[in-house]
Design a protein around this motif. Structure first.
Motif, PDB file in Angstrom:
ATOM      1  N   TYR A 172      -5.705  42.836  88.093  1.00  0.00           N
ATOM      2  CA  TYR A 172      -5.708  41.488  87.536  1.00  0.00           C
ATOM      3  C   TYR A 172      -7.044  40.820  87.832  1.00  0.00           C
ATOM      4  O   TYR A 172      -7.831  41.272  88.664  1.00  0.00           O
ATOM      5  CB  TYR A 172      -4.571  40.638  88.115  1.00  0.00           C
ATOM      6  CG  TYR A 172      -4.527  40.588  89.626  1.00  0.00           C
ATOM      7  CD1 TYR A 172      -5.330  39.705  90.340  1.00  0.00           C
ATOM      8  CD2 TYR A 172      -3.690  41.432  90.345  1.00  0.00           C
ATOM      9  CE1 TYR A 172      -5.291  39.669  91.717  1.00  0.00           C
ATOM     10  CE2 TYR A 172      -3.651  41.398  91.725  1.00  0.00           C
ATOM     11  CZ  TYR A 172      -4.457  40.509  92.405  1.00  0.00           C
ATOM     12  OH  TYR A 172      -4.423  40.477  93.773  1.00  0.00           O
ATOM     13  N   PRO A 185      -7.353  48.750  89.690  1.00  0.00           N
ATOM     14  CA  PRO A 185      -6.406  49.786  90.109  1.00  0.00           C
ATOM     15  C   PRO A 185      -7.038  50.687  91.168  1.00  0.00           C
ATOM     16  O   PRO A 185      -8.207  51.051  91.066  1.00  0.00           O
ATOM     17  CB  PRO A 185      -6.126  50.575  88.830  1.00  0.00           C
ATOM     18  CG  PRO A 185      -6.520  49.672  87.718  1.00  0.00           C
ATOM     19  CD  PRO A 185      -7.617  48.802  88.253  1.00  0.00           C
ATOM     20  N   THR A 239      -3.353  34.387  88.194  1.00  0.00           N
ATOM     21  CA  THR A 239      -4.061  35.323  87.329  1.00  0.00           C
ATOM     22  C   THR A 239      -4.425  34.647  86.010  1.00  0.00           C
ATOM     23  O   THR A 239      -3.873  33.605  85.654  1.00  0.00           O
ATOM     24  CB  THR A 239      -3.210  36.577  87.036  1.00  0.00           C
ATOM     25  OG1 THR A 239      -2.101  36.211  86.223  1.00  0.00           O
ATOM     26  CG2 THR A 239      -2.752  37.255  88.319  1.00  0.00           C
ATOM     27  N   GLY A 287       2.787  50.490  94.026  1.00  0.00           N
ATOM     28  CA  GLY A 287       2.725  49.513  92.945  1.00  0.00           C
ATOM     29  C   GLY A 287       1.637  48.484  93.166  1.00  0.00           C
ATOM     30  O   GLY A 287       0.946  48.079  92.227  1.00  0.00           O
ATOM     31  N   GLU A 288       1.442  48.047  94.408  1.00  0.00           N
ATOM     32  CA  GLU A 288       0.394  47.077  94.718  1.00  0.00           C
ATOM     33  C   GLU A 288      -0.982  47.680  94.486  1.00  0.00           C
ATOM     34  O   GLU A 288      -1.878  47.012  93.978  1.00  0.00           O
ATOM     35  CB  GLU A 288       0.506  46.613  96.165  1.00  0.00           C
ATOM     36  CG  GLU A 288       1.696  45.730  96.443  1.00  0.00           C
ATOM     37  CD  GLU A 288       1.862  45.421  97.917  1.00  0.00           C
ATOM     38  OE1 GLU A 288       1.103  45.982  98.741  1.00  0.00           O
ATOM     39  OE2 GLU A 288       2.754  44.645  98.248  1.00  0.00           O
ATOM     40  N   ARG A 338       0.240  34.422  85.857  1.00  0.00           N
ATOM     41  CA  ARG A 338       1.134  34.819  86.958  1.00  0.00           C
ATOM     42  C   ARG A 338       0.678  34.159  88.251  1.00  0.00           C
ATOM     43  O   ARG A 338      -0.513  34.006  88.488  1.00  0.00           O
ATOM     44  CB  ARG A 338       1.121  36.345  87.169  1.00  0.00           C
ATOM     45  CG  ARG A 338       1.794  37.129  86.100  1.00  0.00           C
ATOM     46  CD  ARG A 338       1.971  38.595  86.484  1.00  0.00           C
ATOM     47  NE  ARG A 338       0.689  39.230  86.806  1.00  0.00           N
ATOM     48  CZ  ARG A 338       0.564  40.365  87.487  1.00  0.00           C
ATOM     49  NH1 ARG A 338       1.625  40.996  87.941  1.00  0.00           N
ATOM     50  NH2 ARG A 338      -0.610  40.874  87.723  1.00  0.00           N
ATOM     51  N   LYS A 345      -1.761  50.098  92.402  1.00  0.00           N
ATOM     52  CA  LYS A 345      -1.970  50.342  90.974  1.00  0.00           C
ATOM     53  C   LYS A 345      -2.168  49.058  90.181  1.00  0.00           C
ATOM     54  O   LYS A 345      -2.675  49.083  89.079  1.00  0.00           O
ATOM     55  CB  LYS A 345      -0.772  51.096  90.388  1.00  0.00           C
ATOM     56  CG  LYS A 345      -0.685  52.535  90.822  1.00  0.00           C
ATOM     57  CD  LYS A 345       0.476  53.216  90.145  1.00  0.00           C
ATOM     58  CE  LYS A 345       0.581  54.660  90.558  1.00  0.00           C
ATOM     59  NZ  LYS A 345       1.730  55.319  89.913  1.00  0.00           N
ATOM     60  N   ASP A 346      -1.788  47.914  90.746  1.00  0.00           N
ATOM     61  CA  ASP A 346      -1.869  46.638  90.052  1.00  0.00           C
ATOM     62  C   ASP A 346      -3.328  46.270  89.777  1.00  0.00           C
ATOM     63  O   ASP A 346      -4.218  46.602  90.547  1.00  0.00           O
ATOM     64  CB  ASP A 346      -1.205  45.562  90.910  1.00  0.00           C
ATOM     65  CG  ASP A 346      -0.802  44.343  90.118  1.00  0.00           C
ATOM     66  OD1 ASP A 346      -0.803  44.407  88.874  1.00  0.00           O
ATOM     67  OD2 ASP A 346      -0.468  43.319  90.743  1.00  0.00           O
TER      68      ASP A 346
END
Length: 98
Positions: free
Chosen positions: A33, A89, A61, A27-28, A65, A30-31
């Motif tokens: 920002y 990503p 961000t 998940g990290e 966020r 693929k993130d």
């Protein structure tokens, strides 16, 4: 037969923990920002092998966020508070925005 059951019961929780760690890492990666570095600090913890330092960064961000991420020491040294960063990503850590 009972040895097999004991083996499965002892391996099951370990497999679940490893799967959770792997999914978090995916998940990290693929993130994505863009944002600004708002803070930098080194967090330390003491484990089995002694004290361990973790390089941390706070990032706000563009969407608002607030992130606290662990980065490698090279990224930590290359970015300062106020720097604009971008995380694409597939990349593990953010880099300075061009």
């Amino acid at each position: 037969m009972s040895n097999t059951v004991v083996l499965l019961l002892s391996i099951g929780p370990l497999a679940m923990v490893l799967a959770m760690i792997a999914s978090q890492r995916v998940g990290e990666v693929k993130d994505a920002y863009t944002g600004e570095v708002t803070g930098r600090w080194v967090s330390s913890s003491t484990g089995t092998y002694g004290p361990t330092g973790h390089c941390m960064m706070g990032i706000r961000t563009d969407e608002g966020r607030e992130l606290s991420i662990e980065v490698n020491s090279r990224t930590y040294r290359s970015l300062g508070v106020g720097d604009r960063v971008v995380k694409v990503p597939g990349a593990r850590w953010p880099v300075r925005s061009e």
